[in-house]
Enzyme design. Structure first.
Site, short mmCIF file in Angstrom:
data_model
loop_
_atom_site.label_atom_id
_atom_site.label_comp_id
_atom_site.label_asym_id
_atom_site.label_seq_id
_atom_site.Cartn_x
_atom_site.Cartn_y
_atom_site.Cartn_z
N LYS A 20 -7.34 5.12 5.24
CA LYS A 20 -8.72 5.27 5.90
C LYS A 20 -9.19 6.54 5.52
O LYS A 20 -10.63 6.42 5.37
CB LYS A 20 -8.23 5.32 7.39
CG LYS A 20 -7.80 3.93 7.85
CD LYS A 20 -8.07 3.97 9.32
CE LYS A 20 -8.16 2.55 9.88
NZ LYS A 20 -8.03 2.26 11.35
N LYS B 111 -4.36 -7.15 4.13
CA LYS B 111 -4.03 -7.79 5.35
C LYS B 111 -5.08 -8.19 6.20
O LYS B 111 -6.42 -7.35 6.09
CB LYS B 111 -3.06 -6.78 5.94
CG LYS B 111 -4.12 -5.64 6.90
CD LYS B 111 -3.26 -5.44 8.19
CE LYS B 111 -4.05 -4.42 8.90
NZ LYS B 111 -4.22 -4.50 10.51
N LYS C 190 -9.61 -6.34 11.71
CA LYS C 190 -10.81 -6.68 12.61
C LYS C 190 -11.72 -5.58 12.00
O LYS C 190 -12.82 -5.97 12.11
CB LYS C 190 -10.45 -5.98 13.88
CG LYS C 190 -9.55 -6.84 14.67
CD LYS C 190 -9.67 -6.53 16.36
CE LYS C 190 -8.25 -5.99 16.77
NZ LYS C 190 -8.12 -4.46 16.75
N1 AQP Z 1 -2.84 -9.25 9.41
C1 AQP Z 1 -2.07 -9.18 10.48
N2 AQP Z 1 -0.92 -9.89 10.38
C2 AQP Z 1 -0.16 -9.50 11.47
N3 AQP Z 1 -0.22 -8.65 12.14
C3 AQP Z 1 -1.26 -7.96 12.56
N4 AQP Z 1 -1.77 -7.18 13.23
C4 AQP Z 1 -2.98 -6.59 12.89
N5 AQP Z 1 -3.40 -7.31 11.76
C5 AQP Z 1 -2.42 -7.88 11.33
C6 AQP Z 1 -1.06 -6.62 14.62
O1 AQP Z 1 -1.94 -6.78 15.83
C7 AQP Z 1 -1.81 -5.89 16.63
C8 AQP Z 1 -3.09 -4.95 16.84
O2 AQP Z 1 -3.54 -4.39 15.69
P1 AQP Z 1 -4.97 -3.56 15.71
O3 AQP Z 1 -5.58 -3.77 16.94
O4 AQP Z 1 -4.47 -2.54 15.00
O5 AQP Z 1 -5.53 -4.61 14.49
P2 AQP Z 1 -6.24 -4.49 13.37
O6 AQP Z 1 -6.85 -6.14 13.13
O7 AQP Z 1 -5.41 -4.13 12.24
O8 AQP Z 1 -7.48 -3.64 13.76
P3 AQP Z 1 -8.45 -2.84 12.73
O9 AQP Z 1 -9.25 -2.25 13.92
O10 AQP Z 1 -9.06 -3.64 11.79
O11 AQP Z 1 -7.38 -1.61 12.32
P4 AQP Z 1 -7.27 -1.25 10.94
O12 AQP Z 1 -8.53 -1.01 10.37
O13 AQP Z 1 -6.11 -0.40 11.06
O14 AQP Z 1 -6.71 -2.42 10.03
C9 AQP Z 1 -0.64 -5.07 15.77
O15 AQP Z 1 0.71 -4.85 16.38
C10 AQP Z 1 -0.84 -5.27 14.52
O16 AQP Z 1 0.69 -5.01 13.93
#
Ligand code: AQP
Length: 333
Positions: free
Chosen positions: A112, A193, A196
């Site tokens: 990030k 991965k 969001k």
């Molecule tokens: N791709 C994924 N596969 C499996 N588990 C996932 N999680 C997130 N992405 C995957 C799990 O979901 C939970 C909530 O995570 P989050 O709110 O951090 O979701 P995100 O999609 O990773 O959100 P952001 O806003 O896009 O964050 P960044 O930018 O950090 O990637 C967690 O238990 C996570 O492990």
């Protein structure tokens, strides 16, 4: 007494099938076996700028979605992080026992911070706040996706360091990953991965995508130059894109590896994608229907969140009191 479970999700973007398969599905599944706390982590969300009105709306929508995927407010406490000030209070105390080098090593921080010109201190402190979320409730089990494994290790390191400096205070939390679907990859790029915060229209399947959109996204998913599914081939097939589609299929249907291999071997990618899309659509359909029903009663969501906060605030306060006492901070309780 049941062991305690805690996990959180950020109210950013739109929750997707990676969130569901990696974490949320497990939350709903294990809630009856544990004393469960599920947290909408809005303080984590603001480590990156969020448009205020949008963030406020997303918190409520995410609460509605968590209820729709099966979080049962009679068994689990569903809360918003910023409604319980002890999260931020404990985070500060833990910051003071956390070496800077531990935080700078975090993969998410490195990724990030490279992506931005100016980087807020919140991005660096993100895993300390996450440790506070978990340790505040003395959680024994934390169901998350694999991307959070490193942060969980850090939470244990912080707990251990605090315990050795100030005496046994925190329960050591264990990471709980799903057997299938711990890391769902982006449909447009199976090396990244699913997330969001990725804005590409073909990247993620949102839990609220209508069937036609789900079909379109999955039919366009990146695969490889092979025409059909092969397992354990000398050329390394299935490649990451096809493997990701098969994982999504298995995680939604519960099919075993043997059944999946027998069914899909030799199938053309176009047909594989159609079957994956239909499996996703039929699993999401009841969630989407429940979501619409729940969102029609915003008063219900507000009551669930208020009850959750009321139920768990005494646990949070108890830990903060213990920590203050252990550190020699002033406290009249
Ligand atoms: N791709 C994924 N596969 C499996 N588990 C996932 N999680 C997130 N992405 C995957 C799990 O979901 C939970 C909530 O995570 P989050 O709110 O951090 O979701 P995100 O999609 O990773 O959100 P952001 O806003 O896009 O964050 P960044 O930018 O950090 O990637 C967690 O238990 C996570 O492990």
């Amino acid at each position: 007494m049941k062991a305690r479970v805690l996990s959180g999700i950020q109210p950013t973007g739109s929750p997707h099938i990676g969130n569901y398969l990696g974490a949320l599905k497990n939350w709903a599944k294990i809630q009856y076996d544990y004393d469960s706390i599920y947290c909408i982590v809005d303080l984590h969300a603001v480590t990156v700028y969020q448009q205020p009105a949008e963030l406020r709306a997303k918190i409520e929508e995410l609460a509605g979605m968590l209820l729709a995927i099966g979080i049962d407010p009679l068994h689990s406490s569903l809360v918003v992080q910023s409604a319980i000030p002890q999260h931020a209070e404990l985070a500060w105390m833990l910051t003071c026992v956390t070496p800077l080098g531990w935080l700078e090593r975090m993969t998410q921080f490195k990724a990030k911070s490279q992506a931005q010109e100016t980087i807020g201190d919140g991005i660096l402190q993100y895993p300390v706040l996450m440790a506070a979320d978990i340790l505040l409730y003395q959680a024994a089990i934390v169901p998350v996706g694999d991307d959070q494994s490193q942060h969980l290790e850090l939470a244990r390191d912080i707990a251990q360091r605090f315990n050795s400096l100030y005496g046994e205070t925190f329960t050591m939390p264990a990471t709980h990953l799903p057997t299938v679907g711990a890391r769902i990859m982006g449909l447009d790029d199976p090396q990244k991965k699913m997330s969001k915060s990725e804005t590409g229209s073909g990247h993620a399947v949102s839990l609220l995508d209508p069937p036609a959109v789900i079909r379109k996204k999955i039919l366009r998913a990146t695969t490889d130059s092979n025409p059909a599914v092969e397992f354990d081939s000398p050329a390394g097939h299935p490649g990451p894109g096809v493997r990701n589609l098969l994982t999504i299929f298995q995680a939604f249907t519960g099919w075993s590896d043997d059944n999946t291999q027998a069914h899909f071997t030799g199938m053309r990618y176009g047909d594989l994608k159609k079957q994956v899309a239909e499996a996703v659509i039929s699993a999401l359909e009841p969630i989407q229907t429940r979501y619409q029903e729940i969102m029609a009663d915003r008063g219900f969501i507000a009551r669930v969140l208020a009850n959750g906060a009321e139920r768990i605030t005494p646990i949070a306060q108890d830990t903060v009191n213990k920590v203050k006492k252990a550190m020699g901070l002033y406290s009249d309780s």
